[in-house]
Design a protein around this motif. Structure first.
Motif, PDB file in Angstrom:
ATOM      1  N   GLU A  81       0.880  -1.161   0.000  1.00 22.05           N
ATOM      2  CA  GLU A  81       0.000   0.000   0.000  1.00 22.05           C
ATOM      3  C   GLU A  81       0.916   1.210   0.000  1.00 22.05           C
ATOM      4  O   GLU A  81       2.135   1.066   0.115  1.00 22.05           O
ATOM      5  CB  GLU A  81      -0.924  -0.019   1.220  1.00 22.05           C
ATOM      6  N   THR A  83       0.225   4.480   1.680  1.00 18.33           N
ATOM      7  CA  THR A  83       0.073   5.541   2.678  1.00 18.33           C
ATOM      8  C   THR A  83       1.344   5.663   3.528  1.00 18.33           C
ATOM      9  O   THR A  83       1.846   6.772   3.746  1.00 18.33           O
ATOM     10  CB  THR A  83      -1.155   5.268   3.560  1.00 18.33           C
ATOM     11  N   ARG A 112       0.362  -7.643  -2.928  1.00 17.22           N
ATOM     12  CA  ARG A 112      -0.058  -8.392  -1.737  1.00 17.22           C
ATOM     13  C   ARG A 112      -0.225  -9.842  -2.142  1.00 17.22           C
ATOM     14  O   ARG A 112      -0.883 -10.140  -3.137  1.00 17.22           O
ATOM     15  CB  ARG A 112      -1.399  -7.875  -1.190  1.00 17.22           C
ATOM     16  N   GLU A 114      -2.181 -12.302  -1.770  1.00 21.03           N
ATOM     17  CA  GLU A 114      -3.500 -12.778  -1.385  1.00 21.03           C
ATOM     18  C   GLU A 114      -3.894 -13.930  -2.297  1.00 21.03           C
ATOM     19  O   GLU A 114      -3.275 -14.155  -3.326  1.00 21.03           O
ATOM     20  CB  GLU A 114      -4.529 -11.652  -1.538  1.00 21.03           C
ATOM     21  N   TYR A 121      -5.931  -9.463  -6.952  1.00 19.73           N
ATOM     22  CA  TYR A 121      -4.696  -9.843  -7.629  1.00 19.73           C
ATOM     23  C   TYR A 121      -3.531  -9.671  -6.670  1.00 19.73           C
ATOM     24  O   TYR A 121      -3.657  -9.029  -5.637  1.00 19.73           O
ATOM     25  CB  TYR A 121      -4.491  -8.963  -8.879  1.00 19.73           C
ATOM     26  N   GLU A 130      -3.459  11.361  -0.352  1.00 18.10           N
ATOM     27  CA  GLU A 130      -3.273  11.599   1.078  1.00 18.10           C
ATOM     28  C   GLU A 130      -3.281  13.108   1.296  1.00 18.10           C
ATOM     29  O   GLU A 130      -2.595  13.839   0.570  1.00 18.10           O
ATOM     30  CB  GLU A 130      -1.928  11.014   1.557  1.00 18.10           C
ATOM     31  N   ARG A 257     -11.762  -1.769   9.015  1.00 21.52           N
ATOM     32  CA  ARG A 257     -10.701  -1.778   8.006  1.00 21.52           C
ATOM     33  C   ARG A 257      -9.471  -2.557   8.457  1.00 21.52           C
ATOM     34  O   ARG A 257      -9.251  -2.783   9.637  1.00 21.52           O
ATOM     35  CB  ARG A 257     -10.333  -0.365   7.564  1.00 21.52           C
ATOM     36  N   TYR A 262      -5.517   3.635  11.452  1.00 19.14           N
ATOM     37  CA  TYR A 262      -6.669   4.534  11.411  1.00 19.14           C
ATOM     38  C   TYR A 262      -7.056   5.116  12.763  1.00 19.14           C
ATOM     39  O   TYR A 262      -6.965   4.457  13.800  1.00 19.14           O
ATOM     40  CB  TYR A 262      -7.876   3.822  10.793  1.00 19.14           C
ATOM     41  N   ALA A 279     -15.309  -3.934  -2.565  1.00 19.06           N
ATOM     42  CA  ALA A 279     -14.807  -2.627  -2.112  1.00 19.06           C
ATOM     43  C   ALA A 279     -14.002  -1.995  -3.246  1.00 19.06           C
ATOM     44  O   ALA A 279     -12.961  -2.491  -3.641  1.00 19.06           O
ATOM     45  CB  ALA A 279     -13.946  -2.790  -0.867  1.00 19.06           C
TER      46      ALA A 279
END
Ligand code: HAM
Length: 416
Positions: A81, A83, A112, A114, A121, A130, A257, A262, A279
């Motif tokens: 990711e 951020t 990732r 997954e 993917y 951001e 999440r 967060y 999502a």
């Protein structure tokens, strides 16, 4: 056996790649209208960045990262990711010293490990932003409005917006303590995953999809009962500002999440066309993230990431499939001399920004077949006669009409 693309990765070919480019162009335009500018960070970072930023106990860090040791022994990771990377860059370049709120966007691949399925993917792309340097709920509302505008500008309708507050560390700690106590009482009845999370990361139990967990999860208290006044006021203000904008949302207390950074506002956009991986965007506020990455200066922020692969799926669905690529002009020379003239015409038109395909010399029938296959809007037939008279034969492939035109008029006719 021939070598194929790695599981969970894919090639994006024309005409699909044109949709990706269009979406990226549209998104860049929308970002500009919100005064959000691009940041490009490296594809790999030190593993510690994500471990500390995203959280050791998250699925992303504990089992999905592509990590490897560099030759000097430093552990590096392909970014799962962006951020954490953006905040790392913000701190590293002392962007806190620049006056005002910093608004940064990015478009690019994330990684990732997954289990691949439709819409999921191992290499996927995110369009994200951001906004750093303010704790104000006005910013939260603007960021959510930005996602709404991106989806709308790309022609995606009917996405559902879920919003929640996960509070500040103080209120969340009280909530987690309560969750832990409640979950402990039901531990044997929980799924093995949730049993583990009840201890390591109890908030994650809230978004368990396992049917076995549902009767217990449904009875757990809502985080909203644990929000202190400041958190409650922040969330109420975000909702108020969304109401002002006419942006519809559903308050979803179980939306926690999958990343640990967060605080306060979290949100997701869901889209019906996507199936199980519905999502299309996730985001939220992360007021303590910079400090957890070792920054002495706070960098409160809020951001989102749209899953570009899923956005493409939603756009294609809205359009009813993939349109073939259009070609404004196909030049069809029937002789060697005509080809040489055609190549010069193409060169002049391309310099004016017109897309042109020039074929090698061939028979007229064959050339017309090729022009049709290329989905050309116009075909320019050039033979010896056209060369002699200087009048070129331009065929409008949609209407079938053919006209003799001067080279000087070509660009204007094609652009009509
Ligand atoms: P995330 O919820 O992990 O958040 O990912 C955001 C979006 O990326 C998801 O909603 C989904 O559309 C897409 N996505 C995630 N994993 C995959 C995958 N394996 N295949 C295809 N698409 C995927 C974040 O990444 C945060 N950085 C969002 C954020 C930005 N929060 C604050 N600022």
């Amino acid at each position: 056996m021939s070598i194929r693309a790695v599981k969970g990765t894919r090639d994006i070919l024309p005409p699909a790649s044109a949709v990706w480019n269009e979406i990226e162009e549209t998104s860049r335009r929308v970002f500009r209208t919100f005064n959000v500018h691009e940041i490009r960070t490296p594809i790999f970072e030190e593993t510690a960045l994500f471990a500390r930023g995203v959280g050791e106990e998250t699925d992303i860090v504990s089992k999905e990262m592509y990590s490897f040791d560099d030759r000097d022994g430093t552990s590096l990771t392909l970014r799962p990711e962006n951020t954490a990377s953006v905040i790392r860059a913000y701190i590293e370049h002392r962007m806190d010293q620049i006056p005002g709120v910093k608004k940064l966007f990015y478009i690019g691949p994330m990684f990732r490990r997954e289990r691949p399925q439709k819409g999921r993917y191992r290499q996927f792309s995110q369009i994200g932003a951001e906004v750093i340097g303010s704790e104000s709920p006005t910013v939260d509302a603007e960021v959510i409005e930005l996602v709404d505008s991106l989806l709308t500008a790309n022609g995606v309708k009917g996405a559902r917006l879920l919003v929640n507050s996960v509070g500040d560390p103080e209120s969340r700690a009280r909530y987690i303590a309560r969750l832990q106590a409640d979950l402990e009482a039901h531990l044997p009845a929980l799924s093995p995953d949730s049993q583990r999370r009840a201890v390591t990361n109890p908030l994650r139990v809230l978004d368990s999809k396992d049917p076995q967990d549902q009767p217990i999860v449904e009875k757990l208290p809502s985080i909203h009962e644990y929000l202190n006044d400041a958190c409650r006021e922040h969330f109420a203000a975000v909702c108020r500002y969304l109401d002002d904008r006419g942006i519809a949302y559903e308050v979803t207390p179980r939306l926690v999440r999958g990343l640990d950074y967060y605080t306060h506002t979290t949100f997701e956009f869901l889209h019906g066309a996507l199936g199980a991986q519905n999502a299309i965007c996730g985001g939220g506020r992360y007021n303590g993230l910079a400090e957890s990455l070792g920054s002495r200066v706070p960098a409160p922020g809020i951001g989102f990431s749209i899953g570009e692969d899923r956005l493409v799926m939603a756009v294609e669905e809205a359009r009813g499939g993939l349109a073939p690529l259009a070609l404004p002009l196909f030049i069809a020379p029937m002789t060697e001399a005509a080809f040489r003239k055609g190549a010069l015409i193409a060169r002049a038109l391309r310099a004016q920004g017109i897309a042109v395909e020039v074929n090698a010399p061939a028979k007229m029938k064959r050339l017309m077949e090729l022009a049709n296959k290329a989905n050309a809007r116009h075909t320019l037939l050039i033979g010896d006669e056209e060369l002699a008279t200087g009048r070129l034969g331009l065929k409008n492939m949609e209407t079938g009409a053919q006209a003799a035109v001067d080279e000087a008029d070509l660009a204007a006719i094609i652009n009509r």
